[in-house]
Design a protein around this motif. Structure first.
Motif, short mmCIF file in Angstrom:
data_model
loop_
_atom_site.label_atom_id
_atom_site.label_comp_id
_atom_site.label_asym_id
_atom_site.label_seq_id
_atom_site.Cartn_x
_atom_site.Cartn_y
_atom_site.Cartn_z
N ASP A 1 -13.48 110.17 -56.70
CA ASP A 1 -12.84 110.99 -55.66
C ASP A 1 -13.26 110.50 -54.28
OD1 ASP A 1 -11.61 112.58 -57.54
OD2 ASP A 1 -13.08 114.21 -57.41
N ALA A 2 -14.55 110.26 -54.11
CA ALA A 2 -15.08 109.81 -52.81
C ALA A 2 -14.53 108.45 -52.45
CB ALA A 2 -16.60 109.79 -52.85
N ALA A 3 -14.47 107.55 -53.41
CA ALA A 3 -13.96 106.20 -53.14
C ALA A 3 -12.49 106.26 -52.74
CB ALA A 3 -14.15 105.32 -54.37
N LEU A 4 -11.71 107.05 -53.44
CA LEU A 4 -10.29 107.15 -53.11
C LEU A 4 -10.09 107.67 -51.69
CD1 LEU A 4 -7.29 107.03 -53.81
CD2 LEU A 4 -7.52 109.31 -54.84
N LEU A 5 -10.81 108.71 -51.33
CA LEU A 5 -10.68 109.27 -49.98
C LEU A 5 -11.12 108.25 -48.93
CD1 LEU A 5 -11.90 112.94 -50.55
CD2 LEU A 5 -9.56 112.16 -50.13
N ALA A 6 -12.17 107.51 -49.20
CA ALA A 6 -12.63 106.48 -48.26
C ALA A 6 -11.58 105.38 -48.13
CB ALA A 6 -13.97 105.91 -48.72
N PHE A 7 -10.99 104.97 -49.24
CA PHE A 7 -9.94 103.94 -49.20
C PHE A 7 -8.75 104.42 -48.37
CE2 PHE A 7 -11.28 102.24 -53.65
CZ PHE A 7 -12.39 101.65 -53.09
N LEU A 8 -8.42 105.70 -48.51
CA LEU A 8 -7.30 106.25 -47.74
C LEU A 8 -7.64 106.33 -46.25
CD1 LEU A 8 -6.11 109.11 -50.14
CD2 LEU A 8 -4.89 107.00 -49.61
N ASP A 9 -8.89 106.64 -45.94
CA ASP A 9 -9.30 106.78 -44.54
C ASP A 9 -9.50 105.42 -43.85
OD1 ASP A 9 -9.25 109.51 -44.66
OD2 ASP A 9 -11.41 109.75 -44.97
N PHE A 10 -10.15 104.49 -44.54
CA PHE A 10 -10.56 103.24 -43.90
C PHE A 10 -9.89 101.99 -44.45
CE2 PHE A 10 -14.53 105.94 -43.81
CZ PHE A 10 -14.43 106.29 -42.47
N GLU B 1 -20.81 103.94 -47.68
CA GLU B 1 -19.93 105.04 -47.32
C GLU B 1 -19.54 105.86 -48.55
OE1 GLU B 1 -17.42 107.65 -45.29
OE2 GLU B 1 -19.02 106.31 -44.57
N VAL B 2 -19.27 105.19 -49.64
CA VAL B 2 -18.91 105.92 -50.87
C VAL B 2 -20.09 106.74 -51.35
CG1 VAL B 2 -18.20 105.68 -53.28
CG2 VAL B 2 -17.16 104.22 -51.53
N ALA B 3 -21.29 106.16 -51.33
CA ALA B 3 -22.48 106.89 -51.76
C ALA B 3 -22.71 108.12 -50.88
CB ALA B 3 -23.71 105.97 -51.71
N ARG B 4 -22.52 107.95 -49.57
CA ARG B 4 -22.69 109.09 -48.66
C ARG B 4 -21.70 110.19 -48.97
NH1 ARG B 4 -20.49 111.36 -44.48
NH2 ARG B 4 -18.74 109.89 -44.40
N ARG B 5 -20.46 109.82 -49.22
CA ARG B 5 -19.42 110.83 -49.45
C ARG B 5 -19.60 111.58 -50.77
NH1 ARG B 5 -13.73 110.06 -47.00
NH2 ARG B 5 -14.14 108.92 -45.08
N CYS B 6 -20.12 110.89 -51.78
CA CYS B 6 -20.25 111.57 -53.07
C CYS B 6 -21.64 112.17 -53.29
CB CYS B 6 -19.90 110.63 -54.21
SG CYS B 6 -21.02 109.24 -54.44
N ARG C 1 -25.99 101.67 -60.05
CA ARG C 1 -26.23 101.74 -61.48
C ARG C 1 -24.94 102.07 -62.24
NH1 ARG C 1 -31.42 103.85 -60.09
NH2 ARG C 1 -30.64 106.01 -60.15
N ARG C 2 -24.06 102.80 -61.58
CA ARG C 2 -22.77 103.15 -62.20
C ARG C 2 -21.74 102.05 -62.01
NH1 ARG C 2 -21.33 108.05 -63.94
NH2 ARG C 2 -23.01 109.57 -64.13
N PHE C 3 -21.74 101.44 -60.84
CA PHE C 3 -20.79 100.37 -60.53
C PHE C 3 -21.57 99.21 -59.94
CE2 PHE C 3 -18.46 104.35 -60.30
CZ PHE C 3 -17.38 104.09 -61.14
N ALA C 4 -21.62 98.12 -60.67
CA ALA C 4 -22.47 97.00 -60.27
C ALA C 4 -21.99 96.33 -58.99
CB ALA C 4 -22.53 95.97 -61.39
N SER C 5 -20.72 96.52 -58.65
CA SER C 5 -20.17 95.89 -57.45
C SER C 5 -19.03 96.73 -56.91
CB SER C 5 -19.66 94.47 -57.77
OG SER C 5 -18.52 94.54 -58.61
N LYS C 6 -18.65 96.44 -55.69
CA LYS C 6 -17.49 97.11 -55.09
C LYS C 6 -16.23 96.80 -55.88
CE LYS C 6 -14.92 97.41 -50.74
NZ LYS C 6 -14.87 96.96 -49.33
N SER C 7 -16.14 95.58 -56.39
CA SER C 7 -14.96 95.20 -57.19
C SER C 7 -14.84 96.09 -58.43
CB SER C 7 -15.05 93.73 -57.61
OG SER C 7 -14.95 92.88 -56.48
N ASP C 8 -15.96 96.40 -59.07
CA ASP C 8 -15.93 97.28 -60.24
C ASP C 8 -15.44 98.67 -59.86
OD1 ASP C 8 -16.87 95.26 -61.84
OD2 ASP C 8 -18.95 95.93 -61.80
N LEU C 9 -15.87 99.13 -58.69
CA LEU C 9 -15.44 100.44 -58.21
C LEU C 9 -13.94 100.45 -57.92
CD1 LEU C 9 -16.09 103.32 -57.34
CD2 LEU C 9 -16.77 102.42 -55.10
N ILE C 10 -13.46 99.40 -57.28
CA ILE C 10 -12.02 99.30 -56.99
C ILE C 10 -11.22 99.32 -58.28
CG2 ILE C 10 -10.22 97.79 -56.07
CD1 ILE C 10 -12.36 96.78 -54.05
N GLN C 11 -11.67 98.58 -59.28
CA GLN C 11 -10.97 98.54 -60.56
C GLN C 11 -10.96 99.92 -61.22
OE1 GLN C 11 -12.84 95.47 -62.91
NE2 GLN C 11 -11.68 93.84 -61.91
#
Length: 212
Positions: free
Chosen positions: A26-35, A44-49, A58-68
């Motif tokens: 949820d946090a990543a999606l909102l950040a993607f929409l904002d920025f 930024e994603v860590a701060r938002r969530c 530990r949950r997502f080894a990279s930003k690419s994994d989070l985007i996927q």
């Protein structure tokens, strides 16, 4: 019929998210929409969530994994919405024509209402366009396999004649991607009633629906 690719199976088999996973996405999606995606950092994603950066990694080894993961969730939600529309048609034993019309409307509405796709096309086309054009084979295959599955079901129910649904399904999938990329069109995308009438006039015939 072409063998179903792993992507559709992957989308359908994705299990429910735990609470922290949902918060992160949820946090990543909102950040993607904002920025946008390029300007969104893992910090930024860590701060938002409300998680530490270490916990996020530990949950997502990279930003690419989070985007996927965000993309997979968006795709799953899109498929779930279309499935729900079609299930209502199945429940009332709707004729093939009605099911095709509702499927077409659900696809167009899903594309039209996807805020992330429109945001990226408007502000970061260099990021998203390759996945819809030169590297778009998985997306085309996903749409093709979904539609081929739909046609095969109607054929099994005796509502459509026997034919290989893959070529037709791919053509429609490619058309849907084109509409997402270039929404300026004479096709009435902003009017639900007009979309359905357009489908009855121009789309249904492609499926070889028997004359009633």
């Amino acid at each position: 019929m072409a063998r179903l690719t792993k992507l559709l199976s992957l989308v359908r088999s994705t299990g429910p998210e735990d609470r922290n996973q949902a918060r992160v996405l949820d946090a990543a999606l909102l950040a993607f929409l904002d920025f946008g995606i390029k300007r969104t950092s893992m910090v930024e994603v860590a701060r938002r969530c409300g998680l530490s950066l270490a916990t996020l990694y530990r949950r997502f080894a990279s930003k690419s994994d989070l985007i996927q993961a965000v993309a997979l969730r968006q795709t799953r939600e899109f498929i779930d919405e279309v499935d729900a529309v079609l299930q209502r048609q199945v429940d009332r034993d709707a004729p093939a024509e009605d099911q095709i019309v509702e499927l077409f409307a659900a696809f167009l509405n899903g594309l039209r209402e996807n805020k992330l796709v429109h945001r990226l096309l408007a502000t970061e086309p260099e990021f998203v366009l390759p996945f819809l054009t030169t590297q778009g084979a998985p997306i085309i295959e996903l749409g093709r396999d979904y539609l081929a599955e739909f046609v095969a079901r109607l054929q099994a129910e005796g509502k459509l004649p026997e034919y290989d649904p893959a070529p037709l399904s791919e053509m429609i999938a490619r058309t849907a991607i084109s509409l997402a990329l270039t929404p300026q069109t004479v096709i009435p995308l902003g009017d639900d009633a007009a979309i359905r009438q357009f489908a009855r006039d121009h789309v249904v015939v492609s499926f070889r629906v028997p004359q009633r």
